[in-house]
Design a protein around this motif. Structure first.
Motif, PDB file in Angstrom:
ATOM      1  N   TYR A  50      15.896  13.140 -45.708  1.00 51.46           N
ATOM      2  CA  TYR A  50      14.635  12.415 -45.850  1.00 51.46           C
ATOM      3  C   TYR A  50      14.614  11.224 -44.897  1.00 51.46           C
ATOM      4  CZ  TYR A  50      13.500  14.998 -50.129  1.00 51.46           C
ATOM      5  OH  TYR A  50      13.197  15.988 -51.035  1.00 51.46           O
ATOM      6  N   PRO A  51      13.555  11.077 -44.119  1.00 50.20           N
ATOM      7  CA  PRO A  51      13.513   9.990 -43.136  1.00 50.20           C
ATOM      8  C   PRO A  51      13.173   8.633 -43.730  1.00 50.20           C
ATOM      9  CG  PRO A  51      11.487  11.255 -43.025  1.00 50.20           C
ATOM     10  CD  PRO A  51      12.370  11.957 -44.024  1.00 50.20           C
ATOM     11  N   VAL A  52      12.796   8.610 -45.005  1.00 51.80           N
ATOM     12  CA  VAL A  52      12.365   7.380 -45.652  1.00 51.80           C
ATOM     13  C   VAL A  52      13.254   7.113 -46.866  1.00 51.80           C
ATOM     14  CG1 VAL A  52      10.444   6.187 -46.783  1.00 51.80           C
ATOM     15  CG2 VAL A  52       9.988   7.752 -44.883  1.00 51.80           C
ATOM     16  N   ARG A  53      13.768   5.913 -46.964  1.00 50.42           N
ATOM     17  CA  ARG A  53      14.618   5.552 -48.087  1.00 50.42           C
ATOM     18  C   ARG A  53      13.786   5.446 -49.362  1.00 50.42           C
ATOM     19  NH1 ARG A  53      19.172   6.703 -48.262  1.00 50.42           N
ATOM     20  NH2 ARG A  53      19.742   4.960 -49.627  1.00 50.42           N
ATOM     21  N   PRO A  54      14.389   5.735 -50.543  1.00 51.53           N
ATOM     22  CA  PRO A  54      13.638   5.663 -51.800  1.00 51.53           C
ATOM     23  C   PRO A  54      12.950   4.322 -52.028  1.00 51.53           C
ATOM     24  CG  PRO A  54      15.706   6.813 -52.164  1.00 51.53           C
ATOM     25  CD  PRO A  54      15.740   6.292 -50.745  1.00 51.53           C
ATOM     26  N   ARG A  55      13.538   3.238 -51.566  1.00 47.52           N
ATOM     27  CA  ARG A  55      12.928   1.923 -51.785  1.00 47.52           C
ATOM     28  C   ARG A  55      11.530   1.835 -51.173  1.00 47.52           C
ATOM     29  NH1 ARG A  55      17.131  -1.713 -48.326  1.00 47.52           N
ATOM     30  NH2 ARG A  55      15.819  -3.478 -48.878  1.00 47.52           N
ATOM     31  N   GLN A  56      11.210   2.745 -50.237  1.00 51.11           N
ATOM     32  CA  GLN A  56       9.915   2.743 -49.573  1.00 51.11           C
ATOM     33  C   GLN A  56       9.009   3.889 -50.027  1.00 51.11           C
ATOM     34  OE1 GLN A  56      11.655   2.867 -45.657  1.00 51.11           O
ATOM     35  NE2 GLN A  56      11.246   0.706 -45.302  1.00 51.11           N
ATOM     36  N   TRP A  57       9.461   4.689 -50.981  1.00 54.96           N
ATOM     37  CA  TRP A  57       8.618   5.772 -51.474  1.00 54.96           C
ATOM     38  C   TRP A  57       7.462   5.195 -52.297  1.00 54.96           C
ATOM     39  CZ3 TRP A  57      12.678   9.645 -53.871  1.00 54.96           C
ATOM     40  CH2 TRP A  57      13.500  10.147 -52.842  1.00 54.96           C
ATOM     41  N   PRO A  58       6.284   5.814 -52.245  1.00 56.05           N
ATOM     42  CA  PRO A  58       5.167   5.353 -53.077  1.00 56.05           C
ATOM     43  C   PRO A  58       5.512   5.295 -54.563  1.00 56.05           C
ATOM     44  CG  PRO A  58       4.375   6.876 -51.412  1.00 56.05           C
ATOM     45  CD  PRO A  58       5.880   6.892 -51.320  1.00 56.05           C
ATOM     46  N   LEU A  59       6.412   6.160 -55.012  1.00 58.95           N
ATOM     47  CA  LEU A  59       6.834   6.140 -56.419  1.00 58.95           C
ATOM     48  C   LEU A  59       7.359   4.761 -56.804  1.00 58.95           C
ATOM     49  CD1 LEU A  59       7.742   7.389 -59.126  1.00 58.95           C
ATOM     50  CD2 LEU A  59       9.816   8.163 -57.954  1.00 58.95           C
ATOM     51  N   PHE A  60       8.306   4.251 -56.030  1.00 54.96           N
ATOM     52  CA  PHE A  60       8.960   3.001 -56.416  1.00 54.96           C
ATOM     53  C   PHE A  60       8.171   1.773 -55.975  1.00 54.96           C
ATOM     54  CE2 PHE A  60      12.464   6.157 -56.202  1.00 54.96           C
ATOM     55  CZ  PHE A  60      12.714   6.188 -57.566  1.00 54.96           C
ATOM     56  N   THR A  61       7.479   1.861 -54.854  1.00 49.97           N
ATOM     57  CA  THR A  61       6.609   0.732 -54.498  1.00 49.97           C
ATOM     58  C   THR A  61       5.478   0.617 -55.509  1.00 49.97           C
ATOM     59  OG1 THR A  61       5.226   2.064 -52.992  1.00 49.97           O
ATOM     60  CG2 THR A  61       7.151   0.948 -52.046  1.00 49.97           C
ATOM     61  N   GLY A  62       5.029   1.761 -56.056  1.00 52.83           N
ATOM     62  CA  GLY A  62       3.981   1.741 -57.069  1.00 52.83           C
ATOM     63  C   GLY A  62       4.427   1.043 -58.338  1.00 52.83           C
ATOM     64  N   TYR A  63       5.611   1.412 -58.849  1.00 56.61           N
ATOM     65  CA  TYR A  63       6.134   0.740 -60.046  1.00 56.61           C
ATOM     66  C   TYR A  63       6.345  -0.743 -59.777  1.00 56.61           C
ATOM     67  CZ  TYR A  63       7.016   4.805 -63.077  1.00 56.61           C
ATOM     68  OH  TYR A  63       6.883   5.902 -63.904  1.00 56.61           O
ATOM     69  N   ALA A  64       6.894  -1.067 -58.604  1.00 56.14           N
ATOM     70  CA  ALA A  64       7.173  -2.470 -58.291  1.00 56.14           C
ATOM     71  C   ALA A  64       5.883  -3.283 -58.258  1.00 56.14           C
ATOM     72  CB  ALA A  64       7.905  -2.565 -56.959  1.00 56.14           C
ATOM     73  N   ARG A  65       4.855  -2.772 -57.620  1.00 62.50           N
ATOM     74  CA  ARG A  65       3.588  -3.505 -57.537  1.00 62.50           C
ATOM     75  C   ARG A  65       2.913  -3.600 -58.902  1.00 62.50           C
ATOM     76  NH1 ARG A  65       2.212  -0.530 -51.888  1.00 62.50           N
ATOM     77  NH2 ARG A  65       3.095  -2.117 -50.500  1.00 62.50           N
ATOM     78  N   LEU A  66       3.089  -2.552 -59.705  1.00 58.02           N
ATOM     79  CA  LEU A  66       2.535  -2.608 -61.053  1.00 58.02           C
ATOM     80  C   LEU A  66       3.200  -3.720 -61.864  1.00 58.02           C
ATOM     81  CD1 LEU A  66       0.511  -1.221 -62.912  1.00 58.02           C
ATOM     82  CD2 LEU A  66       2.276   0.448 -63.507  1.00 58.02           C
TER      83      LEU A  66
END
Length: 230
Positions: A50-66
């Motif tokens: 995967y070229p993108v680390r999990p910390r940058q996935w919409p899944l985790f950015t979504g929870y973080a912003r929520l």
């Protein structure tokens, strides 16, 4: 899921709030001046391809912003699963990451939650199921992988919220059900949020009202244990 996870949208539209700071091994989402309570988000491992680390996935950015929209600092961990020899070695790194979040000037070190997803569930048992420090206000587990050691260590301590999906693989479902049963038998506070039509990764895979309600219920639980009721 046919798309790679970094291309899958979060089930909720969450506005960008506050600011994001990248530290060593962490992306820290800051809603404002502190000290504020904090949630450490622990993703599971991802394939090296995967070229993108999990910390940058919409899944985790979504929870973080929520979480930041609710006035809570969110720190998404970036653990080096591929640069170590085993899961136990990764587990050794997690307490130091949590302590680095507690040490941030914007964070209230006495109001912390740890939220593990998928394989991240295997990392938290050794440190926070058998022993529960006073600053840890709750643990959250979302479609977790839970080994026998995890269930065996479960004892009364801080509250746990577990989001359980109905369309989980049988072997993972068996461990989750065993964990919930152990919670009942030991008197541990395990609050279960069921997503009957949800898959593993429902929060990006299943864009339904059921999924959105489950995410919000888990956030309510975590924030409710970090922020005093008014």
């Amino acid at each position: 899921m046919t798309q790679p996870p970094h291309e899958l949208a979060f089930v909720l539209d969450v506005p960008e709030t506050g600011r994001v700071r990248s530290d060593e091994g962490l992306d820290v989402y800051l809603p404002g001046d502190g000290p504020l309570p904090a949630v450490v988000i622990v993703p599971g491992p991802s394939p090296e391809a995967y070229p993108v680390r999990p910390r940058q996935w919409p899944l985790f950015t979504g929870y973080a912003r929520l979480l930041t929209s609710r006035g809570v600092v969110a720190a998404v961990a970036d653990l080096p699963y591929h640069n170590v020899t085993g899961w136990s070695e990764v587990s050794e790194l997690l307490p130091d990451l949590v302590e680095s979040v507690r040490a941030l000037p914007e964070v209230d070190a006495d109001r912390i939650a740890v939220w593990a997803f998928s394989g991240g569930g295997l990392l938290v048992s050794r440190w926070w199921f058998a022993e529960s420090p006073s600053w840890l206000r709750c643990l959250a587990l979302t479609y977790p992988m839970l080994g026998g050691e995890t269930t065996g260590l479960l004892s009364p301590g801080r509250p746990v919220v577990l989001t359980r999906v109905g369309l989980e693989s049988p072997n993972l479902q068996e461990e989750v059900d065993r964990f919930v049963a152990k919670g009942v038998s030991t008197g541990t506070s395990v609050h279960v949020i069921d997503v009957p039509e949800g898959h593993h990764g429902f929060d990006v895979a299943d864009h339904t009202d059921e999924s959105r309600a489950a995410v919000l219920a888990a956030v309510d639980f975590v924030v409710g244990h970090l922020v005093p009721a008014r």
